[in-house]
Design a protein around this motif. Structure first.
Motif, PDB file in Angstrom:
ATOM      1  N   LEU A 173       0.695  -1.264  -0.049  1.00 10.05           N
ATOM      2  CA  LEU A 173      -0.007  -0.081  -0.212  1.00 10.05           C
ATOM      3  C   LEU A 173       0.978   1.398  -0.074  1.00 10.05           C
ATOM      4  O   LEU A 173       1.706   1.383   0.952  1.00 10.05           O
ATOM      5  CB  LEU A 173      -0.787   0.135   1.346  1.00 10.05           C
ATOM      6  N   GLY A 174       0.415   2.235  -0.748  1.00 11.01           N
ATOM      7  CA  GLY A 174       0.868   3.515  -0.721  1.00 11.01           C
ATOM      8  C   GLY A 174      -0.059   4.607   0.001  1.00 11.01           C
ATOM      9  O   GLY A 174       0.343   5.163   0.982  1.00 11.01           O
ATOM     10  N   GLY A 213      -1.601   1.391  -4.617  1.00 10.54           N
ATOM     11  CA  GLY A 213      -0.131   0.729  -4.220  1.00 10.54           C
ATOM     12  C   GLY A 213       0.456  -0.118  -5.328  1.00 10.54           C
ATOM     13  O   GLY A 213       0.157   0.554  -6.563  1.00 10.54           O
ATOM     14  N   GLU A 214       1.133  -0.923  -5.058  1.00 12.31           N
ATOM     15  CA  GLU A 214       1.529  -1.765  -6.040  1.00 12.31           C
ATOM     16  C   GLU A 214       1.418  -3.450  -5.757  1.00 12.31           C
ATOM     17  O   GLU A 214       1.461  -3.807  -4.412  1.00 12.31           O
ATOM     18  CB  GLU A 214       3.391  -1.534  -6.037  1.00 12.31           C
ATOM     19  N   LEU A 215       1.197  -4.102  -6.937  1.00 12.93           N
ATOM     20  CA  LEU A 215       1.198  -5.693  -6.613  1.00 12.93           C
ATOM     21  C   LEU A 215       2.589  -5.943  -6.603  1.00 12.93           C
ATOM     22  O   LEU A 215       3.403  -5.495  -7.415  1.00 12.93           O
ATOM     23  CB  LEU A 215       0.442  -6.184  -7.831  1.00 12.93           C
ATOM     24  N   ARG A 216       2.885  -6.994  -6.020  1.00 17.43           N
ATOM     25  CA  ARG A 216       4.159  -7.472  -5.863  1.00 17.43           C
ATOM     26  C   ARG A 216       4.452  -9.052  -5.949  1.00 17.43           C
ATOM     27  O   ARG A 216       3.716  -9.441  -5.380  1.00 17.43           O
ATOM     28  CB  ARG A 216       5.037  -6.901  -4.780  1.00 17.43           C
ATOM     29  N   SER A 217       5.135  -9.415  -6.710  1.00 14.02           N
ATOM     30  CA  SER A 217       5.667 -10.835  -6.789  1.00 14.02           C
ATOM     31  C   SER A 217       7.208 -10.892  -6.948  1.00 14.02           C
ATOM     32  O   SER A 217       7.615 -10.552  -8.092  1.00 14.02           O
ATOM     33  CB  SER A 217       4.915 -11.443  -8.017  1.00 14.02           C
ATOM     34  N   TRP A 249       4.001  -4.034  -9.834  1.00 18.33           N
ATOM     35  CA  TRP A 249       3.196  -3.252 -10.742  1.00 18.33           C
ATOM     36  C   TRP A 249       2.064  -2.276 -10.060  1.00 18.33           C
ATOM     37  O   TRP A 249       1.515  -2.537  -9.045  1.00 18.33           O
ATOM     38  CB  TRP A 249       2.084  -4.281 -11.495  1.00 18.33           C
ATOM     39  N   PRO A 250       1.897  -1.200 -10.609  1.00 20.37           N
ATOM     40  CA  PRO A 250       0.902  -0.221  -9.930  1.00 20.37           C
ATOM     41  C   PRO A 250      -0.295  -0.482 -10.108  1.00 20.37           C
ATOM     42  O   PRO A 250      -0.794  -1.168 -11.008  1.00 20.37           O
ATOM     43  CB  PRO A 250       1.295   1.235 -10.783  1.00 20.37           C
ATOM     44  N   VAL A 251      -1.062  -0.250  -9.103  1.00 23.25           N
ATOM     45  CA  VAL A 251      -2.578  -0.876  -8.945  1.00 23.25           C
ATOM     46  C   VAL A 251      -3.314   0.052  -8.251  1.00 23.25           C
ATOM     47  O   VAL A 251      -2.835   0.833  -7.177  1.00 23.25           O
ATOM     48  CB  VAL A 251      -2.616  -2.350  -8.533  1.00 23.25           C
ATOM     49  N   ALA A 252      -4.765   0.239  -8.454  1.00 28.95           N
ATOM     50  CA  ALA A 252      -5.647   0.722  -7.430  1.00 28.95           C
ATOM     51  C   ALA A 252      -6.981  -0.269  -7.364  1.00 28.95           C
ATOM     52  O   ALA A 252      -7.384  -0.644  -8.411  1.00 28.95           O
ATOM     53  CB  ALA A 252      -6.109   2.240  -7.932  1.00 28.95           C
ATOM     54  N   PHE A 253      -7.350  -0.168  -6.277  1.00 27.76           N
ATOM     55  CA  PHE A 253      -8.645  -1.030  -5.964  1.00 27.76           C
ATOM     56  C   PHE A 253      -9.811  -0.003  -5.210  1.00 27.76           C
ATOM     57  O   PHE A 253      -9.137   0.822  -4.436  1.00 27.76           O
ATOM     58  CB  PHE A 253      -8.525  -2.003  -5.046  1.00 27.76           C
ATOM     59  N   HIS A 266     -11.216  -3.547  -9.429  1.00 32.09           N
ATOM     60  CA  HIS A 266     -10.020  -2.962  -9.848  1.00 32.09           C
ATOM     61  C   HIS A 266      -9.921  -1.833 -10.722  1.00 32.09           C
ATOM     62  O   HIS A 266     -10.976  -1.880 -11.471  1.00 32.09           O
ATOM     63  CB  HIS A 266      -9.248  -4.044 -10.526  1.00 32.09           C
ATOM     64  N   GLU A 267      -9.133  -0.822 -10.214  1.00 34.19           N
ATOM     65  CA  GLU A 267      -9.411   0.645 -10.991  1.00 34.19           C
ATOM     66  C   GLU A 267      -8.793   0.783 -12.122  1.00 34.19           C
ATOM     67  O   GLU A 267      -8.889   1.248 -13.346  1.00 34.19           O
ATOM     68  CB  GLU A 267      -9.438   1.762 -10.232  1.00 34.19           C
ATOM     69  N   ARG A 268      -7.385   0.353 -11.780  1.00 31.44           N
ATOM     70  CA  ARG A 268      -6.241   0.501 -12.900  1.00 31.44           C
ATOM     71  C   ARG A 268      -4.926  -0.411 -12.800  1.00 31.44           C
ATOM     72  O   ARG A 268      -4.861  -0.836 -11.378  1.00 31.44           O
ATOM     73  CB  ARG A 268      -5.897   1.872 -13.148  1.00 31.44           C
ATOM     74  N   LEU A 269      -4.384  -0.857 -13.649  1.00 31.47           N
ATOM     75  CA  LEU A 269      -3.030  -1.612 -13.545  1.00 31.47           C
ATOM     76  C   LEU A 269      -2.265  -1.029 -14.709  1.00 31.47           C
ATOM     77  O   LEU A 269      -2.458  -1.417 -15.760  1.00 31.47           O
ATOM     78  CB  LEU A 269      -3.517  -2.902 -13.661  1.00 31.47           C
TER      79      LEU A 269
END
Length: 147
Positions: free
Chosen positions: A96-97, A117-121, A126-130, A143-146
């Motif tokens: 989370l950012g 925030g970012e999804l991470r593996s 990868w930037p992401v917003a929920f 999911h708003e954006r990736l």
């Protein structure tokens, strides 16, 4: 997830036997898995306080916020802290950012939550917003954006 230092979500860990290897995800699979876990997390209520340190399965969920006043910035900040804590402990694949908690313009007694925030593996991010908002069957995660 093997070799990444990131644990699979709680329910996936419970479903796997000790000898099972955690599932490796492609980007869409990771997004779908995190989306599902956020939906579970946001639709599960825990008690008002964390019972164990570090939090365990008995602490899973988000504290009930129905008594909070959505118009009060202190209450929204408290909810944002609770959300950040729950995601940090139970969905570490989402780094989370920012957690934004705002009243819905059309329904000021209801909240909209936006997670940035970012999804991470492993070493990949990868930037992401929920967005989490009330729906027909509880809270709905979108999911708003990736990028």
């Amino acid at each position: 997830m093997a070799g990444t230092g990131i644990l699979a979500p709680l329910f996936e860990r419970l479903a796997c036997g000790e000898s099972d290897v955690a599932q490796a995800f492609d980007l869409q699979g990771l997004l779908d898995s995190v989306h599902t876990e956020l939906s579970r997390l946001f639709n599960t209520r825990r008690g008002p306080r964390t019972l164990t340190s570090p939090p365990s399965i008995v602490d899973y969920g988000i504290a009930d916020w129905s008594a909070l006043q959505q118009q009060r910035s202190d209450d929204r900040r408290r909810l944002a802290r609770d959300i950040r804590e729950a995601i940090t402990h139970f969905e570490p694949r989402l780094l989370l950012g920012e957690v934004q908690v705002n009243p819905l313009p059309e329904q000021p007694q209801r909240l909209s939550i936006r997670l940035l925030g970012e999804l991470r593996s492993g070493r990949q991010h990868w930037p992401v917003a929920f967005v989490i908002e009330p729906g027909n069957e509880g809270l709905e995660v979108r999911h708003e954006r990736l990028d």
